[in-house]
Structures are given as structure tokens and as C-alpha cells.
Design a protein around this motif. Structure first.
Motif, mmCIF file in Angstrom:
data_model
loop_
_atom_site.group_PDB
_atom_site.id
_atom_site.type_symbol
_atom_site.label_atom_id
_atom_site.label_comp_id
_atom_site.label_asym_id
_atom_site.label_seq_id
_atom_site.Cartn_x
_atom_site.Cartn_y
_atom_site.Cartn_z
ATOM 1 N N SER A 130 47.834 -11.075 40.732
ATOM 2 C CA SER A 130 47.432 -11.188 39.322
ATOM 3 C C SER A 130 47.475 -9.845 38.598
ATOM 4 O O SER A 130 47.138 -9.777 37.407
ATOM 5 C CB SER A 130 46.016 -11.770 39.240
ATOM 6 O OG SER A 130 45.945 -13.034 39.866
ATOM 7 N N GLY A 131 47.844 -8.784 39.298
ATOM 8 C CA GLY A 131 47.886 -7.469 38.688
ATOM 9 C C GLY A 131 46.526 -6.819 38.560
ATOM 10 O O GLY A 131 46.295 -6.013 37.661
ATOM 11 N N VAL A 132 45.620 -7.160 39.495
ATOM 12 C CA VAL A 132 44.245 -6.644 39.447
ATOM 13 C C VAL A 132 43.997 -5.762 40.667
ATOM 14 O O VAL A 132 44.153 -6.222 41.806
ATOM 15 C CB VAL A 132 43.238 -7.812 39.421
ATOM 16 C CG1 VAL A 132 41.809 -7.293 39.510
ATOM 17 C CG2 VAL A 132 43.433 -8.641 38.163
ATOM 18 N N PRO A 133 43.620 -4.496 40.485
ATOM 19 C CA PRO A 133 43.304 -3.628 41.632
ATOM 20 C C PRO A 133 42.139 -4.181 42.442
ATOM 21 O O PRO A 133 41.247 -4.851 41.914
ATOM 22 C CB PRO A 133 42.931 -2.298 40.973
ATOM 23 C CG PRO A 133 43.630 -2.323 39.660
ATOM 24 C CD PRO A 133 43.577 -3.754 39.209
ATOM 25 N N VAL A 134 42.150 -3.869 43.745
ATOM 26 C CA VAL A 134 41.141 -4.388 44.665
ATOM 27 C C VAL A 134 40.425 -3.239 45.342
ATOM 28 O O VAL A 134 41.059 -2.331 45.900
ATOM 29 C CB VAL A 134 41.778 -5.304 45.726
ATOM 30 C CG1 VAL A 134 40.704 -5.844 46.662
ATOM 31 C CG2 VAL A 134 42.528 -6.445 45.070
#
Length: 382
Positions: free
Chosen positions: A304-308
Motif C-alpha cells: 500500500s506504500g506505507v512504511p512499517v
């Protein structure tokens, strides 16, 4: 083209709201059918069907709790009924083999293959209900002995099975999970429909995803979040999406205190599309779990293009690779610093975002289904 291989797949878990194993069964069955080499025959506990149910059985969770409270030995009674229906369906459908996606396979006279997702019952027995542990102790080793091939989601779990249960390497096959197409980057301007009712702004909230149980280590996320400056917490509320799980009381006091602040919101279980939209609008995913056989929300966030931000434990580094921001699971101060960096350093945030998108491309349900179909052939040739 040859006729698809008929495989009995235990899909009883799809009656309940879908979390990890439920998503696995639904996604794998759909991907296997799409490749037209395998025709999954799904046993739902009440009957058989070839298509994946669109949603959980209405009211299943409440009904399950009610039955357990009023029927003595409810699990054993239900299991006996399901075994009879399973056997009747097998006699009619004549599947070539049986795939059990969890720890409790039904009786089946032909070749059996199973998926073992993790060894939580070994490493964190305190996070499991006593009756569940007893059933695992009774069933899991005989099941492992019966299975011609054992699938795992990660090499980490395959290695654990060799060490703990002595399973031969040639009987193990690693089939990493994939992510659904609904998990993809989305323009923040398109996400107001899901964020506005929550009183948050797309791109300006933190997100935790997972069942509320001690193994998921939500308490660490709460402690790290509480250490953030007040101004940061006002701008970036923490949203928690997940069903209530076992031993939630272990961290209930911390959770209630956080909720009372108004800066932490408990959302409960979210349907698939709503979760995908909410994930795409998060500044980052916090995933402090103590132990995972894979960690599907990590992959879904990256896609989703979200850093973790996650702990370097168990199988998680296999999934996140170099894209993850790792901090030890017992270090709330370190988590606080990492959160601040991903909020304040836009270049770092963008680099992690791009790395996550690249890392996610190595995973797909098509690949998982292909490996699984090869495992079916191996089981038949055994």
C-alpha cells in the motif's frame, strides 16, 4: 488441457470473520482455481462448495460463544458432526487429496497435506486458552506424522519444524503468502470516506493491525506512543484495528488509559475494503509482534506504500527485508525515536515507502498457489 486436480480443502474457518488463516484459505483457494490446475472443493463445516464465500457467516462469533457456554464439550460435539459431513462429502466428491490449512486435520484415508503457519503454541503457550493447548497437544504431532507434505509460510517456520518436531527437510515446502489487489497506494484525497467518520486526516495517523492478544505486543506500541510529544500525538492519533483475542485483560489497563486520552482509537474488526483504504492512508504501520510465522499486515502495508516499523523477530525480516524499520520488541524508547523519525524526516519516510513497494513485488498469491500445487503433486507421488 488436463482436468484440474480435485483437492478437499478445509474451509471451516471462513465461517468466522477473516483474520490471518481465514485470509490464507480464501486467497489460496481463489488463486488455485484461477490457475485451473487445481479445483479446490471447500468444506465449510455445513457442506461443500467450489467458490469462496463472500463473507463470514452472519453472527458466527456470537453464536460460537453462546454454544460454548451452554453445550458441554461443545468443540468435540461440533467436531464429530463436521467429521461426519466431511466424510460424506469425500465419498461423493472423491478428491485426490486433502489439504488441512491449520492444526486439526479431519480423518481422511487418502494423501493428506497440511499448512503449519507458526509454532505459537510452543513458544507462547501462555497466550493460548488451556482447552486449545490441550487439543493442539493431542492432535498436532499425529497430524505432522500423517501429512505427506507440510507447507509453511516462511523458511523460519520450516526451520522450527525441523528443530522442534524433527520433520525431515524433504517433507517441507515454503510457500510465502501474497497480498490482495485491494492493497495498493491510493491518493490521500480519495480516502476521506473512510477517515472522516473517524475524525482523522489521511496521511496523519498511525495504525496497528492485529488481533488484540499478548503475542501481538500492543502494549509496546501504546507505551512508545505515550512517549511521543503531546503535539505529535495530537497531530497523529493511533488507530488500532483488530478483533478482541485471548488474554486481552493482560493489557486492558494500559489500553483503557490510552483510549481515555482520546488520541488512541480502538476500531475493532474492519471489513476487507475498509481496512485496505485505512491502511493506505496511514503514515506508518506499527507492528511490534513478539512472534509471527509470516506477518501478513506487514506485506499489505508495504504493498500500500506505507512504511512499517516492526520488531526483528521470527519471520518478520523475511517479509519486510531491507524495507522495514526494525526496533527490538522490548524498547519503547527506541520505538518512540523511530516513530518520530518517520514522521519528521520526509526523505527517510519516502525511502522506506519506495523500498516497501519494491519488496512487496516479490510476493503474490499466484506464486503461493503455484508452490502449493507443486506440493500437491509431491504428495501424490509420495
Amino acid at each position: 488441457m488436463r482436468n484440474p486436480l480435485s483437492v478437499a480443502l478445509n474451509a471451516t474457518i471462513l465461517r468466522a470473520p477473516r483474520t490471518g488463516i481465514g485470509q490464507y484459505v480464501a486467497s489460496l483457494a481463489s488463486a488455485l482455481a484461477a490457475q485451473q490446475l487445481v479445483q479446490p472443493q471447500l468444506f465449510t463445516g455445513l457442506g461443500w462448495q467450489q467458490s469462496v464465500p463472500e463473507a463470514a457467516m452472519p453472527g458466527y462469533s456470537q453464536l460460537s460463544r453462546l454454544v460454548k457456554s451452554v453445550v458441554p464439550k461443545a468443540y468435540q460435539v461440533r467436531r464429530a458432526v463436521e467429521q461426519r459431513l466431511f466424510t460424506q462429502g469425500v465419498e461423493r466428491l472423491q478428491p485426490a487429496l486433502y489439504h488441512e490449512p491449520s492444526l486439526w486435520p479431519f480423518e481422511f484415508e487418502g494423501p493428506m497435506l497440511m499448512t503449519l503457519h507458526d509454532l505459537t503454541h510452543v513458544h507462547y503457550p501462555q497466550t493460548q486458552p488451556a482447552d486449545r493447548l490441550a487439543e493442539i497437544a493431542r492432535c498436532v504431532e499425529p497430524a505432522l506424522d500423517r501429512a505427506r507434505v507440510i507447507l509453511t509460510d516462511s523458511q523460519f517456520v520450516a526451520d522450527e519444524l525441523q528443530r522442534h518436531y524433527g520433520v525431515a527437510r524433504e517433507r517441507l515446502k515454503v510457500a510465502p503468502l501474497g497480498y490482495a489487489q485491494r492493497f495498493h497506494p491510493r491518493p490521500l484525497a480519495d480516502l476521506g470516506r473512510v477517515t472522516a467518520p473517524l475524525g482523522v486526516t489521511p496521511g496523519s495517523y498511525l495504525l496497528c493491525v492485529g488481533t488484540l492478544e499478548p503475542r501481538k505486543n500492543l502494549a509496546l506500541a501504546l507505551r512508545a506512543y505515550a512517549l511521543l510529544p503531546e503535539a505529535v500525538r495530537r497531530r497523529y492519533p493511533l488507530l488500532i484495528a483488530g478483533m478482541a483475542g485471548w488474554r486481552r485483560d493482560d493489557f486492558a489497563a494500559e489500553l483503557q488509559a490510552a483510549l481515555a486520552s482520546g488520541q488512541v482509537r480502538l476500531l475493532g474488526y474492519l471489513d476487507d475494503e475498509r481496512l485496505a483504504e485505512l491502511l493506505a492512508g496511514a503514515r506508518m504501520l506499527l507492528f511490534p509482534s513478539l512472534y509471527e510465522g509470516f506477518g501478513l499486515p506487514v506485506l499489505e502495508a508495504m504493498a500500500s506504500g506505507v512504511p512499517v516499523l516492526l520488531s526483528p523477530s521470527s519471520a518478520l525480516p523475511e517479509v519486510a527485508g531491507k524495507a522495514g524499520t526494525y526496533v527490538e520488541a522490548g524498547d519503547p524508547e527506541g520505538w518512540c525515536r523511530a516513530i518520530l523519525r518517520l514522521i519528521e524526516d520526509q526523505a527517510e519516510w519516502q525511502a522506506r515507502r519506495v523500498a516497501g513497494l519494491e519488496q512487496a513485488q516479490g510476493f503474490s498469491w499466484k506464486r503461493c498457489a503455484g508452490i502449493t500445487a507443486a506440493a500437491y503433486r509431491q504428495a501424490l507421488e509420495h
